[in-house]
Design a protein around this motif. Structure first.
Motif, PDB file in Angstrom:
ATOM      1  N   LYS A   1       0.831  -1.209   0.000  1.00 52.45           N
ATOM      2  CA  LYS A   1       0.000   0.000   0.000  1.00 52.45           C
ATOM      3  C   LYS A   1       0.861   1.252   0.000  1.00 52.45           C
ATOM      4  O   LYS A   1       0.614   2.181  -0.774  1.00 52.45           O
ATOM      5  CB  LYS A   1      -0.935  -0.005   1.205  1.00 52.45           C
ATOM      6  N   GLU A   2       1.866   1.299   0.854  1.00 53.18           N
ATOM      7  CA  GLU A   2       2.761   2.455   0.913  1.00 53.18           C
ATOM      8  C   GLU A   2       3.516   2.625  -0.404  1.00 53.18           C
ATOM      9  O   GLU A   2       3.708   3.751  -0.868  1.00 53.18           O
ATOM     10  CB  GLU A   2       3.746   2.303   2.067  1.00 53.18           C
ATOM     11  N   GLN A   3       3.952   1.515  -0.976  1.00 55.38           N
ATOM     12  CA  GLN A   3       4.665   1.585  -2.243  1.00 55.38           C
ATOM     13  C   GLN A   3       3.765   2.165  -3.331  1.00 55.38           C
ATOM     14  O   GLN A   3       4.181   3.045  -4.089  1.00 55.38           O
ATOM     15  CB  GLN A   3       5.151   0.199  -2.661  1.00 55.38           C
ATOM     16  N   TYR A   4       2.522   1.680  -3.413  1.00 50.30           N
ATOM     17  CA  TYR A   4       1.583   2.186  -4.407  1.00 50.30           C
ATOM     18  C   TYR A   4       1.285   3.665  -4.167  1.00 50.30           C
ATOM     19  O   TYR A   4       1.229   4.450  -5.114  1.00 50.30           O
ATOM     20  CB  TYR A   4       0.277   1.389  -4.367  1.00 50.30           C
ATOM     21  N   ASP A   5       1.080   4.049  -2.905  1.00 46.72           N
ATOM     22  CA  ASP A   5       0.848   5.458  -2.577  1.00 46.72           C
ATOM     23  C   ASP A   5       2.002   6.319  -3.079  1.00 46.72           C
ATOM     24  O   ASP A   5       1.787   7.351  -3.719  1.00 46.72           O
ATOM     25  CB  ASP A   5       0.686   5.650  -1.069  1.00 46.72           C
ATOM     26  N   ASN A   6       3.223   5.894  -2.787  1.00 42.40           N
ATOM     27  CA  ASN A   6       4.397   6.659  -3.200  1.00 42.40           C
ATOM     28  C   ASN A   6       4.527   6.742  -4.719  1.00 42.40           C
ATOM     29  O   ASN A   6       4.907   7.783  -5.253  1.00 42.40           O
ATOM     30  CB  ASN A   6       5.666   6.059  -2.594  1.00 42.40           C
ATOM     31  N   GLU A   7       4.206   5.661  -5.412  1.00 41.40           N
ATOM     32  CA  GLU A   7       4.285   5.673  -6.868  1.00 41.40           C
ATOM     33  C   GLU A   7       3.284   6.666  -7.461  1.00 41.40           C
ATOM     34  O   GLU A   7       3.611   7.406  -8.397  1.00 41.40           O
ATOM     35  CB  GLU A   7       4.038   4.268  -7.427  1.00 41.40           C
ATOM     36  N   VAL A   8       2.069   6.697  -6.924  1.00 41.33           N
ATOM     37  CA  VAL A   8       1.058   7.620  -7.430  1.00 41.33           C
ATOM     38  C   VAL A   8       1.435   9.059  -7.078  1.00 41.33           C
ATOM     39  O   VAL A   8       1.271   9.963  -7.904  1.00 41.33           O
ATOM     40  CB  VAL A   8      -0.348   7.254  -6.908  1.00 41.33           C
ATOM     41  N   ILE A   9       1.967   9.283  -5.895  1.00 37.97           N
ATOM     42  CA  ILE A   9       2.420  10.629  -5.511  1.00 37.97           C
ATOM     43  C   ILE A   9       3.517  11.101  -6.456  1.00 37.97           C
ATOM     44  O   ILE A   9       3.500  12.253  -6.925  1.00 37.97           O
ATOM     45  CB  ILE A   9       2.890  10.650  -4.039  1.00 37.97           C
ATOM     46  N   ASP A  10       4.459  10.229  -6.772  1.00 39.27           N
ATOM     47  CA  ASP A  10       5.531  10.591  -7.711  1.00 39.27           C
ATOM     48  C   ASP A  10       4.964  10.929  -9.082  1.00 39.27           C
ATOM     49  O   ASP A  10       5.388  11.894  -9.728  1.00 39.27           O
ATOM     50  CB  ASP A  10       6.554   9.461  -7.831  1.00 39.27           C
ATOM     51  N   LEU A  11       4.006  10.149  -9.546  1.00 44.86           N
ATOM     52  CA  LEU A  11       3.379  10.404 -10.838  1.00 44.86           C
ATOM     53  C   LEU A  11       2.634  11.736 -10.813  1.00 44.86           C
ATOM     54  O   LEU A  11       2.700  12.511 -11.781  1.00 44.86           O
ATOM     55  CB  LEU A  11       2.423   9.259 -11.183  1.00 44.86           C
ATOM     56  N   PHE A  12       1.946  12.018  -9.706  1.00 42.10           N
ATOM     57  CA  PHE A  12       1.244  13.293  -9.548  1.00 42.10           C
ATOM     58  C   PHE A  12       2.229  14.460  -9.622  1.00 42.10           C
ATOM     59  O   PHE A  12       1.985  15.441 -10.322  1.00 42.10           O
ATOM     60  CB  PHE A  12       0.484  13.322  -8.219  1.00 42.10           C
ATOM     61  N   ARG A  13       3.321  14.346  -8.916  1.00 39.94           N
ATOM     62  CA  ARG A  13       4.327  15.421  -8.924  1.00 39.94           C
ATOM     63  C   ARG A  13       4.905  15.644 -10.313  1.00 39.94           C
ATOM     64  O   ARG A  13       5.190  16.760 -10.708  1.00 39.94           O
ATOM     65  CB  ARG A  13       5.430  15.105  -7.935  1.00 39.94           C
ATOM     66  N   GLU A  14       5.057  14.565 -11.054  1.00 45.73           N
ATOM     67  CA  GLU A  14       5.635  14.658 -12.391  1.00 45.73           C
ATOM     68  C   GLU A  14       4.637  15.175 -13.430  1.00 45.73           C
ATOM     69  O   GLU A  14       5.006  15.943 -14.318  1.00 45.73           O
ATOM     70  CB  GLU A  14       6.147  13.288 -12.823  1.00 45.73           C
TER      71      GLU A  14
ATOM     72  N   GLY B   1      -8.449   8.508  -8.496  1.00 44.18           N
ATOM     73  CA  GLY B   1      -8.954   7.379  -9.266  1.00 44.18           C
ATOM     74  C   GLY B   1      -7.847   6.434  -9.691  1.00 44.18           C
ATOM     75  O   GLY B   1      -8.001   5.209  -9.655  1.00 44.18           O
ATOM     76  N   LEU B   2      -6.713   7.007 -10.097  1.00 45.85           N
ATOM     77  CA  LEU B   2      -5.569   6.166 -10.445  1.00 45.85           C
ATOM     78  C   LEU B   2      -5.153   5.310  -9.259  1.00 45.85           C
ATOM     79  O   LEU B   2      -4.865   4.122  -9.410  1.00 45.85           O
ATOM     80  CB  LEU B   2      -4.379   7.016 -10.883  1.00 45.85           C
ATOM     81  N   ARG B   3      -5.122   5.911  -8.089  1.00 43.11           N
ATOM     82  CA  ARG B   3      -4.686   5.160  -6.907  1.00 43.11           C
ATOM     83  C   ARG B   3      -5.629   3.996  -6.607  1.00 43.11           C
ATOM     84  O   ARG B   3      -5.183   2.919  -6.236  1.00 43.11           O
ATOM     85  CB  ARG B   3      -4.572   6.093  -5.693  1.00 43.11           C
ATOM     86  N   LEU B   4      -6.921   4.216  -6.799  1.00 38.72           N
ATOM     87  CA  LEU B   4      -7.887   3.149  -6.525  1.00 38.72           C
ATOM     88  C   LEU B   4      -7.658   1.926  -7.415  1.00 38.72           C
ATOM     89  O   LEU B   4      -7.927   0.802  -7.008  1.00 38.72           O
ATOM     90  CB  LEU B   4      -9.312   3.659  -6.730  1.00 38.72           C
ATOM     91  N   HIS B   5      -7.166   2.158  -8.619  1.00 39.12           N
ATOM     92  CA  HIS B   5      -6.974   1.072  -9.584  1.00 39.12           C
ATOM     93  C   HIS B   5      -5.504   0.803  -9.882  1.00 39.12           C
ATOM     94  O   HIS B   5      -5.178   0.149 -10.870  1.00 39.12           O
ATOM     95  CB  HIS B   5      -7.715   1.410 -10.882  1.00 39.12           C
ATOM     96  N   TRP B   6      -4.636   1.315  -9.024  1.00 43.54           N
ATOM     97  CA  TRP B   6      -3.202   1.250  -9.269  1.00 43.54           C
ATOM     98  C   TRP B   6      -2.688  -0.178  -9.448  1.00 43.54           C
ATOM     99  O   TRP B   6      -1.813  -0.436 -10.259  1.00 43.54           O
ATOM    100  CB  TRP B   6      -2.445   1.954  -8.159  1.00 43.54           C
ATOM    101  N   HIS B   7      -3.234  -1.114  -8.732  1.00 44.43           N
ATOM    102  CA  HIS B   7      -2.773  -2.503  -8.828  1.00 44.43           C
ATOM    103  C   HIS B   7      -2.914  -3.040 -10.251  1.00 44.43           C
ATOM    104  O   HIS B   7      -2.146  -3.905 -10.657  1.00 44.43           O
ATOM    105  CB  HIS B   7      -3.530  -3.392  -7.824  1.00 44.43           C
ATOM    106  N   ARG B   8      -3.876  -2.508 -11.018  1.00 42.98           N
ATOM    107  CA  ARG B   8      -4.039  -2.932 -12.412  1.00 42.98           C
ATOM    108  C   ARG B   8      -3.300  -2.027 -13.383  1.00 42.98           C
ATOM    109  O   ARG B   8      -2.939  -2.459 -14.470  1.00 42.98           O
ATOM    110  CB  ARG B   8      -5.511  -2.902 -12.809  1.00 42.98           C
ATOM    111  N   LEU B   9      -3.098  -0.765 -13.017  1.00 46.18           N
ATOM    112  CA  LEU B   9      -2.586   0.237 -13.957  1.00 46.18           C
ATOM    113  C   LEU B   9      -1.082   0.439 -13.905  1.00 46.18           C
ATOM    114  O   LEU B   9      -0.512   0.964 -14.859  1.00 46.18           O
ATOM    115  CB  LEU B   9      -3.233   1.597 -13.668  1.00 46.18           C
ATOM    116  N   ARG B  10      -0.453   0.070 -12.842  1.00 42.33           N
ATOM    117  CA  ARG B  10       0.925   0.493 -12.615  1.00 42.33           C
ATOM    118  C   ARG B  10       1.888   0.001 -13.674  1.00 42.33           C
ATOM    119  O   ARG B  10       2.918   0.619 -13.912  1.00 42.33           O
ATOM    120  CB  ARG B  10       1.396   0.123 -11.217  1.00 42.33           C
ATOM    121  N   ASP B  11       1.579  -1.081 -14.353  1.00 42.99           N
ATOM    122  CA  ASP B  11       2.479  -1.592 -15.380  1.00 42.99           C
ATOM    123  C   ASP B  11       2.039  -1.222 -16.793  1.00 42.99           C
ATOM    124  O   ASP B  11       2.671  -1.624 -17.755  1.00 42.99           O
ATOM    125  CB  ASP B  11       2.602  -3.122 -15.258  1.00 42.99           C
TER     126      ASP B  11
END
Length: 78
Positions: free
Chosen positions: A4-17, A46-56
């Motif tokens: 969960k923390e890893q996914y949160d951080n990945e979405v935060i990084d994407l948001f910042r970028e 919304g991205l975070r809610l579906h991150w497990h499917r979208l991250r790749d």
């Protein structure tokens, strides 16, 4: 760090970028800045809610699809 923390951080990084670029995209289409900020926040939530499917996959393509759908369909309710 758990998943969960890893996914949160990945979405935060994407948001910042990409968040500012997406906001500019919406503003250039005539959306007021405050509404554009809300849409961008909604998109990344919304991205975070579906991150497990979208991250790749092509995450930003999906993000812009959400933003455009909100722009077209959601503006009448704001």
């Amino acid at each position: 760090m758990n998943e969960k923390e890893q996914y949160d951080n990945e979405v935060i990084d994407l948001f910042r970028e990409h968040g500012g670029v997406m906001e500019g995209f919406l503003i250039r289409r005539g959306i007021p800045r405050q509404i554009a900020e809300e849409i961008v926040n909604d998109v990344f939530a919304g991205l975070r809610l579906h991150w497990h499917r979208l991250r790749d996959g092509n995450r930003m393509s999906y993000a812009y699809r959400i933003a455009t759908t909100d722009l077209v369909g959601g503006m009448s309710s704001r």
